[in-house]
Scaffold this motif. Structure first.
Motif, PDB file in Angstrom:
ATOM      1  N   SER A 192      -3.303  -1.425  78.591  1.00  0.00           N
ATOM      2  CA  SER A 192      -2.592  -0.270  78.996  1.00  0.00           C
ATOM      3  C   SER A 192      -1.872  -0.754  80.504  1.00  0.00           C
ATOM      4  N   MET A 193      -2.835  -1.053  81.328  1.00  0.00           N
ATOM      5  CA  MET A 193      -2.489  -1.009  82.671  1.00  0.00           C
ATOM      6  C   MET A 193      -1.506  -2.444  83.000  1.00  0.00           C
ATOM      7  N   CYS A 194      -1.689  -3.313  82.386  1.00  0.00           N
ATOM      8  CA  CYS A 194      -0.816  -4.659  82.372  1.00  0.00           C
ATOM      9  C   CYS A 194       0.216  -4.622  81.351  1.00  0.00           C
ATOM     10  N   GLY A 195       0.384  -3.626  80.608  1.00  0.00           N
ATOM     11  CA  GLY A 195       1.661  -3.638  79.759  1.00  0.00           C
ATOM     12  C   GLY A 195       1.751  -4.670  78.648  1.00  0.00           C
ATOM     13  N   VAL A 196       0.537  -4.813  78.034  1.00  0.00           N
ATOM     14  CA  VAL A 196       0.398  -5.657  76.799  1.00  0.00           C
ATOM     15  C   VAL A 196      -0.258  -4.797  75.896  1.00  0.00           C
ATOM     16  N   ARG A 226       0.764 -10.226  73.434  1.00  0.00           N
ATOM     17  CA  ARG A 226       1.856  -9.317  73.679  1.00  0.00           C
ATOM     18  C   ARG A 226       2.181  -8.351  72.775  1.00  0.00           C
ATOM     19  N   THR A 227       1.915  -8.559  71.406  1.00  0.00           N
ATOM     20  CA  THR A 227       2.257  -7.854  70.461  1.00  0.00           C
ATOM     21  C   THR A 227       1.060  -7.370  69.423  1.00  0.00           C
ATOM     22  N   ALA A 228       1.321  -6.148  68.740  1.00  0.00           N
ATOM     23  CA  ALA A 228       0.438  -6.045  67.750  1.00  0.00           C
ATOM     24  C   ALA A 228       0.409  -7.147  66.693  1.00  0.00           C
ATOM     25  N   LYS A 229       1.308  -7.607  66.231  1.00  0.00           N
ATOM     26  CA  LYS A 229       1.263  -8.774  65.359  1.00  0.00           C
ATOM     27  C   LYS A 229       0.567 -10.015  65.887  1.00  0.00           C
ATOM     28  N   ASP A 230       0.395 -10.173  67.035  1.00  0.00           N
ATOM     29  CA  ASP A 230      -0.355 -11.112  67.646  1.00  0.00           C
ATOM     30  C   ASP A 230      -1.714 -10.808  67.381  1.00  0.00           C
ATOM     31  N   CYS A 231      -1.996  -9.628  67.910  1.00  0.00           N
ATOM     32  CA  CYS A 231      -3.275  -9.084  67.674  1.00  0.00           C
ATOM     33  C   CYS A 231      -3.826  -9.134  66.397  1.00  0.00           C
ATOM     34  N   PRO A 433       2.068  -0.771  74.818  1.00  0.00           N
ATOM     35  CA  PRO A 433       2.573  -0.319  76.153  1.00  0.00           C
ATOM     36  C   PRO A 433       3.747   0.552  75.604  1.00  0.00           C
ATOM     37  N   CYS A 434       3.852   1.794  76.114  1.00  0.00           N
ATOM     38  CA  CYS A 434       5.045   2.831  75.707  1.00  0.00           C
ATOM     39  C   CYS A 434       5.395   3.441  76.962  1.00  0.00           C
ATOM     40  N   GLY A 435       5.679   2.835  78.219  1.00  0.00           N
ATOM     41  CA  GLY A 435       6.264   3.457  79.369  1.00  0.00           C
ATOM     42  C   GLY A 435       5.768   2.876  80.557  1.00  0.00           C
ATOM     43  N   LEU A 436       6.576   3.318  81.676  1.00  0.00           N
ATOM     44  CA  LEU A 436       5.951   2.974  83.122  1.00  0.00           C
ATOM     45  C   LEU A 436       5.749   4.480  83.909  1.00  0.00           C
ATOM     46  N   THR A 468      10.910  -0.381  69.888  1.00  0.00           N
ATOM     47  CA  THR A 468      10.704   0.153  71.297  1.00  0.00           C
ATOM     48  C   THR A 468      10.735  -1.341  71.844  1.00  0.00           C
ATOM     49  N   ASP A 469      11.097  -1.499  73.194  1.00  0.00           N
ATOM     50  CA  ASP A 469      10.999  -2.768  73.930  1.00  0.00           C
ATOM     51  C   ASP A 469      10.109  -2.929  75.158  1.00  0.00           C
ATOM     52  N   TRP A 470       8.964  -1.878  75.291  1.00  0.00           N
ATOM     53  CA  TRP A 470       8.235  -1.853  76.243  1.00  0.00           C
ATOM     54  C   TRP A 470       7.381  -3.108  76.215  1.00  0.00           C
ATOM     55  N   HIS A 471       6.918  -3.512  75.019  1.00  0.00           N
ATOM     56  CA  HIS A 471       6.332  -5.030  75.037  1.00  0.00           C
ATOM     57  C   HIS A 471       7.096  -6.056  75.263  1.00  0.00           C
ATOM     58  N   LYS A 472       8.343  -6.003  75.537  1.00  0.00           N
ATOM     59  CA  LYS A 472       8.935  -7.105  75.688  1.00  0.00           C
ATOM     60  C   LYS A 472       9.735  -7.158  77.317  1.00  0.00           C
ATOM     61  N   THR A 473       9.494  -6.191  77.900  1.00  0.00           N
ATOM     62  CA  THR A 473       9.788  -6.182  79.142  1.00  0.00           C
ATOM     63  C   THR A 473       8.746  -6.907  80.104  1.00  0.00           C
ATOM     64  N   LYS A 474       9.337  -7.728  80.928  1.00  0.00           N
ATOM     65  CA  LYS A 474       8.929  -8.531  81.748  1.00  0.00           C
ATOM     66  C   LYS A 474       8.145  -8.155  82.930  1.00  0.00           C
ATOM     67  N   SER A 475       6.817  -8.316  83.353  1.00  0.00           N
ATOM     68  CA  SER A 475       6.312  -7.868  84.559  1.00  0.00           C
ATOM     69  C   SER A 475       7.081  -8.614  85.728  1.00  0.00           C
ATOM     70  N   PRO A 476       7.104  -8.041  87.029  1.00  0.00           N
ATOM     71  CA  PRO A 476       7.449  -8.744  88.090  1.00  0.00           C
ATOM     72  C   PRO A 476       6.865 -10.158  88.158  1.00  0.00           C
ATOM     73  N   VAL A 477       5.579 -10.392  87.879  1.00  0.00           N
ATOM     74  CA  VAL A 477       4.894 -11.881  88.152  1.00  0.00           C
ATOM     75  C   VAL A 477       5.364 -12.580  87.002  1.00  0.00           C
ATOM     76  N   ALA A 478       5.635 -12.218  85.769  1.00  0.00           N
ATOM     77  CA  ALA A 478       6.116 -13.082  84.829  1.00  0.00           C
ATOM     78  C   ALA A 478       7.706 -13.410  85.095  1.00  0.00           C
ATOM     79  N   ARG A 479       8.375 -12.711  86.088  1.00  0.00           N
ATOM     80  CA  ARG A 479       9.601 -13.348  86.020  1.00  0.00           C
ATOM     81  C   ARG A 479       9.679 -14.254  87.240  1.00  0.00           C
ATOM     82  N   ILE A 480       8.549 -14.800  87.759  1.00  0.00           N
ATOM     83  CA  ILE A 480       8.276 -15.978  88.825  1.00  0.00           C
ATOM     84  C   ILE A 480       8.637 -17.250  88.309  1.00  0.00           C
TER      85      ILE A 480
END
Lengths: 481, 68
Positions: A192-196, A226-231, A433-436, A468-480
């Motif tokens: 939840s906290m890390c958006g995965v 990253r996704t339910a499918k991966d899980c 993930p479902c929001g910020l 939804t796109d919440w699981h596709k949204t990159k965290s700031p660190v993932a943009r490095i």
């Protein structure tokens, strides 16, 4: 940005199933994926501190061997060539397994965990041991011995725990997936906290042979990805009976990926009218209500459900986890008390004071409470939906007990208020993930099912992610890059 | 947590497990157990001890998912 960096970024943006399928089609090699993962850790882990140890040379050799196997025309497993990293508590023969502790800083087990053997047999390789709460006993991400793990959406915030490095490494897109463990929320909270995404399976669904124990009644092994499918793909690999773990269920393992049809017509999603939303942060409540509209649009019917026995679940669940944690560590508490973090020795100490008759009472009530809960709740709906965390994610400073922060004990305990009950009940539960929140830290949707209802839990989670796109949204660190 | 309860926990841990209070945080972290004790008292008399053989594993099987 050079070509190599572009390649790293592109490869690290693949989900687990995309990466595995690309390897299977011969579009990318295991060596490419492994080099990209190490490049991502080099760039992104400096402040994140998701890694306790890694083995670059050995991992690249293992990747090359997997590529050679593919070139030979041998049959491939569903995770062939995919580099993973796991919470550092899964035994691998001769390989470091710190359990996030000073006590096991040099521990090299003489045998391997069944789940690790299964992941490797499916073709994955393990390139690192990830940061975690010491002996998996905090939900905040603090670690006195290896340094606190940080949140890829904001370094000051808790990444969640106890599978802190698993959430952070996947949220930073350094690896596609990681095993975590969940005794009171330790997969769902960092998810939840890390958006995965993450799933805690039904109690007994996955073998715990070769897995560091915390509470043998409530411990579970499961993936963060990253996704339910991966899980679904990882759970299909690790679930199922194990002769080495007689507590592991013999229930057949369904094809979890095949269950991801996206069709929620006729499915009832229960929304609790007690406990899970009481005094919730407004942004958490708003994000949660928005998820219901998405599920409704997919054909689900939303129904209100009253949850029975929640007081008993909270009371007895606390007793079981406290007592079993203290029991597992009593010897070291006598012999090496100074080698524990303050908050950990303090937490376990409380468990030593609970009478055995009370502990047995807590265990003896468990089956009856589950039957009552399942009958009343799942008689009215197919799955329950709740927020994973009831309140916004705290900062590491706010939950730092060892620093003497005022209110830290309360903040520390409140993090897992919506996840702990599910472990006593033994139910499967996912977080997606479902929001910020107002600080830009992810909010999670928890989906809870009947025992052995992982397929349905994953189906609802996947259907939500289809719209939804919440699981596709990159965290700031993932943009490095 | 009352001083009496803190003392009780200290005595039990020392007597039965030979573990002394590790640090003052131990008392702080035992604090939420006051709520647990209160909750336990509320459960007493509400549920009887299960006389017949039963288990949590059996309950998992009895309540498991059967649909798709």
């Amino acid at each position: 940005m050079n070509i190599a960096t572009q390649t790293m970024s592109t490869l690290c943006d693949l989900t687990l199933t995309e990466a595995a399928d690309a390897v299977a089609r011969g579009e990318v090699s295991s060596v490419d994926l492994t080099e990209a993962a190490f490049a991502a850790f080099d760039l992104r882990d400096d402040k994140l501190n998701a890694v306790i140890w890694s083995e670059r040379e050995a991992s690249l050799e293992a990747a090359a061997a997997l590529d050679a196997k593919q070139a030979s025309g041998a049959a491939l497993g569903p995770l062939h060539g995919v580099p993973l990293a796991h919470k550092d508590m899964y035994y691998q023969e001769g390989r470091l397994t710190t359990c996030g502790s000073k006590i096991r800083a040099d521990f090299r087990p003489a045998y391997s965990a069944t789940v690790m053997d299964r992941l490797h047999a499916a073709g994955s390789l393990t390139l690192a041991g990830l940061n975690m709460a010491e002996f998996a006993q905090n939900a905040s991400g603090h670690n006195t011995h290896y340094g606190d793990c940080h949140n890829p959406w904001g370094y000051d915030y808790c990444p969640g725990g106890s599978s802190s490095g698993s959430g952070a490494a996947v949220g930073a897109r350094c690896v596609t997936a990681a095993l975590g463990s969940d005794t009171g929320g330790s997969i769902r909270l960092p998810a939840s906290m890390c958006g995965v995404s993450g799933i805690k399976p039904t109690q007994t669904r996955v073998s715990r042979y070769g897995v560091m124990p915390l509470s043998f009644s409530c411990d579970n092994v499961g993936p963060l990805a990253r996704t339910a499918k991966d899980c679904a793909r990882i759970l299909s690999v690790i679930a199922g009976a194990d002769p080495m773990d007689p507590t592991c269920a013999t229930e057949p393992v369904p094809d979890y990926e095949a269950a991801l049809t996206g069709d929620l017509r006729g499915l009832k999603v229960g929304v609790p009218d007690n406990y899970f939303l009481e005094d919730a942060s407004p942004e958490v409540g708003d994000a949660f209500m928005a998820t219901l509209e998405v599920l409704k649009a997919r054909g689900a019917e939303i129904v209100s459900v009253s949850l029975p026995e929640m007081d008993a679940v909270a009371t007895y669940g606390a007793i079981v986890s406290r007592c079993e944690g203290a029991s597992a560590h009593a010897q070291w508490m006598r012999e090496r008390p100074g080698d524990y973090a303050l908050h950990l020795s303090g937490r376990m100490y409380g468990g030593l004071g609970i009478p055995a008759v009370t502990y047995i009472e807590a265990l003896s009530r468990r089956g009856g409470i589950l039957k009552t809960f399942a009958s009343e709740v799942f008689g009215a709906c197919d799955v329950l939906a709740t927020p994973t965390l009831r309140w916004r994610t705290p900062t590491l400073a706010e939950a730092d007990i060892d620093a003497g922060t005022e209110g830290a004990v309360a903040a520390f305990m409140e993090i897992s208020i919506n996840t702990r009950p599910i472990n006593y009940l033994g139910l499967p539960a996912a977080s997606v993930p479902c929001g910020l929140d107002n600080n830009g830290i992810p909010i999670g949707l928890q989906i809870i099912g009947r025992p052995f209802g992982e397929a349905k839990v994953l189906k609802v989670s996947d259907a939500f992610q289809a719209d939804t796109d919440w699981h596709k949204t990159k965290s700031p660190v993932a943009r490095i890059i | 947590m009352s001083d009496d309860l803190a003392k009780l926990f200290e005595d039990v841990a020392r007597t039965w497990s030979s573990v002394p209070l590790p640090n003052p945080v131990g008392v702080q972290m035992a604090l939420p157990l006051q709520d647990t004790i209160t909750g336990l008292a509320a459960e007493h008399g509400r549920m009887a001890f299960e006389e017949e053989p039963s288990s949590f594993d059996a309950a998992l099987q009895a309540t498991k998912e059967t649909g798709s």
